[in-house]
Design a protein around this motif. Structure first.
Motif, PDB file in Angstrom:
ATOM      1  N   SER A 155       0.831  -1.204   0.000  1.00  0.00           N
ATOM      2  CA  SER A 155       0.000   0.000   0.000  1.00  0.00           C
ATOM      3  C   SER A 155       0.865   1.254   0.000  1.00  0.00           C
ATOM      4  N   ALA A 157      -8.933  -3.017   2.499  1.00  0.00           N
ATOM      5  CA  ALA A 157      -8.448  -3.872   1.409  1.00  0.00           C
ATOM      6  C   ALA A 157      -9.134  -3.605   0.073  1.00  0.00           C
ATOM      7  N   TYR A 158     -10.326  -3.003   0.099  1.00  0.00           N
ATOM      8  CA  TYR A 158     -11.051  -2.724  -1.147  1.00  0.00           C
ATOM      9  C   TYR A 158     -11.130  -1.225  -1.416  1.00  0.00           C
ATOM     10  N   VAL A 159     -10.192  -0.479  -0.841  1.00  0.00           N
ATOM     11  CA  VAL A 159     -10.151   0.973  -1.018  1.00  0.00           C
ATOM     12  C   VAL A 159      -8.867   1.345  -1.745  1.00  0.00           C
ATOM     13  N   THR A 160      -9.005   1.927  -2.929  1.00  0.00           N
ATOM     14  CA  THR A 160      -7.830   2.435  -3.639  1.00  0.00           C
ATOM     15  C   THR A 160      -8.237   3.604  -4.536  1.00  0.00           C
ATOM     16  N   GLY A 200      -2.227  -5.524  -7.371  1.00  0.00           N
ATOM     17  CA  GLY A 200      -2.634  -5.694  -5.982  1.00  0.00           C
ATOM     18  C   GLY A 200      -2.090  -4.642  -5.047  1.00  0.00           C
ATOM     19  N   ARG A 249      -2.398  -1.022  -3.496  1.00  0.00           N
ATOM     20  CA  ARG A 249      -3.378   0.043  -3.328  1.00  0.00           C
ATOM     21  C   ARG A 249      -2.674   1.387  -3.137  1.00  0.00           C
ATOM     22  N   GLY A 294      -3.209  -1.067  -9.396  1.00  0.00           N
ATOM     23  CA  GLY A 294      -4.300  -1.918  -8.928  1.00  0.00           C
ATOM     24  C   GLY A 294      -4.242  -3.346  -9.427  1.00  0.00           C
TER      25      GLY A 294
END
Length: 259
Positions: free
Chosen positions: A144, A242-245, A185, A187, A182
């Motif tokens: 990240s 985990a699902y925020v980018t 993987g 972020r 993305g």
């Protein structure tokens, strides 16, 4: 107000690199990530400041190390990332916090050397630091990146408009890198702090009257604290996000934040 009592350990086994982390938001971020279990590697321009901060973090049982680094130097950026990876064996989290604000005043009167310095450190160096760190981030699942922008990015105010515009660029950098990385993987997100009394906001809170005026511009009617920004960073680099980018999380007490 006392600091938050951090009990969650969302970052166990992770390695975090935080730039400009011996004061203000950077220091609070390094401390928070370490409290959540990360091994933290910090930098600042002065080795003495790094040594003092590392000693303070270690005295509280936190895993920390660091070195001096001027992020505007290609050689020092490379050495920074290599030292972090050599110390901890990898890199999972990059928090790009380093910034400068060498001048204040009207945009129309901003000297070229001030513009160059702001763009070089606040934007160019941020991109190049990511490039340096990327080969290591690509090896770690769930890696990240977080950029520290500013609520002023949305409506650049006098007398720090040039600085604020550089922070506007970080919103676009976040979107662009998130789209590129993305599929790998990785972020990429951004935190936009409100008015937190640090050296970068000094021009906005240099008198009690100005500070009160800034506090009144928030819905919560108070200025922010570094620990509140650090909590936002910790969330964004944790599995909880985990699902925020590609997002910018505004932590400003409700100040206006639309482009």
């Amino acid at each position: 107000m006392s600091k938050p009592d951090v009990k969650c350990r969302r970052l166990e086994g992770k390695v975090a690199l935080v730039t400009a982390a011996t004061a203000g938001i950077g220091l609070a971020t390094a401390e928070r990530l370490a409290q959540e279990g990360a091994s933290v590697y910090i930098c600042s321009r002065k080795q003495s400041n790094v040594d003092e901060t590392v000693a303070s973090l270690r005295s509280r049982g936190l895993q920390a190390d660091g070195c001096a680094c001027h992020v505007g130097s290609a050689e020092q950026r490379k050495q920074l990332v290599e030292a972090c990876v050599r110390r901890y064996g990898g890199l999972d989290i990059l928090v790009s916090n380093a910034a400068v604000n060498p001048g204040a005043g009207p945009l129309a009167d901003t000297p070229p050397h001030v513009i160059d310095k702001i763009l070089d450190i606040n934007i160019k160096s941020a991109v190049l630091l990511v490039q340096e760190a990327l080969p290591h981030l690509q090896k770690r699942p769930g890696a990240s990146i977080v950029f520290i922008s500013s609520v002023t990015a949305f409506n650049p105010p006098a007398p720090i408009a040039m600085y604020a515009i550089s922070k506007t660029a970080l919103l676009g950098l976040t979107k662009g890198l998130a789209a590129e990385l993305g599929p790998q993987g990785i972020r990429v997100n951004c935190v936009a702090p409100g008015i937190v009394p640090t050296k970068f906001s000094a021009a906005l809170v240099e008198t009690p009257e100005l500070a009160a005026q800034q506090a009144e511009s928030t819905l919560l009617k108070r200025l922010g604290r570094p620990e509140e920004q650090a909590a936002a960073v910790a969330y964004l680099v944790s599995p909880d996000a985990a699902y925020v980018t590609g997002e910018t999380l505004v932590v400003s007490g409700g100040m206006q934040s639309r482009l």
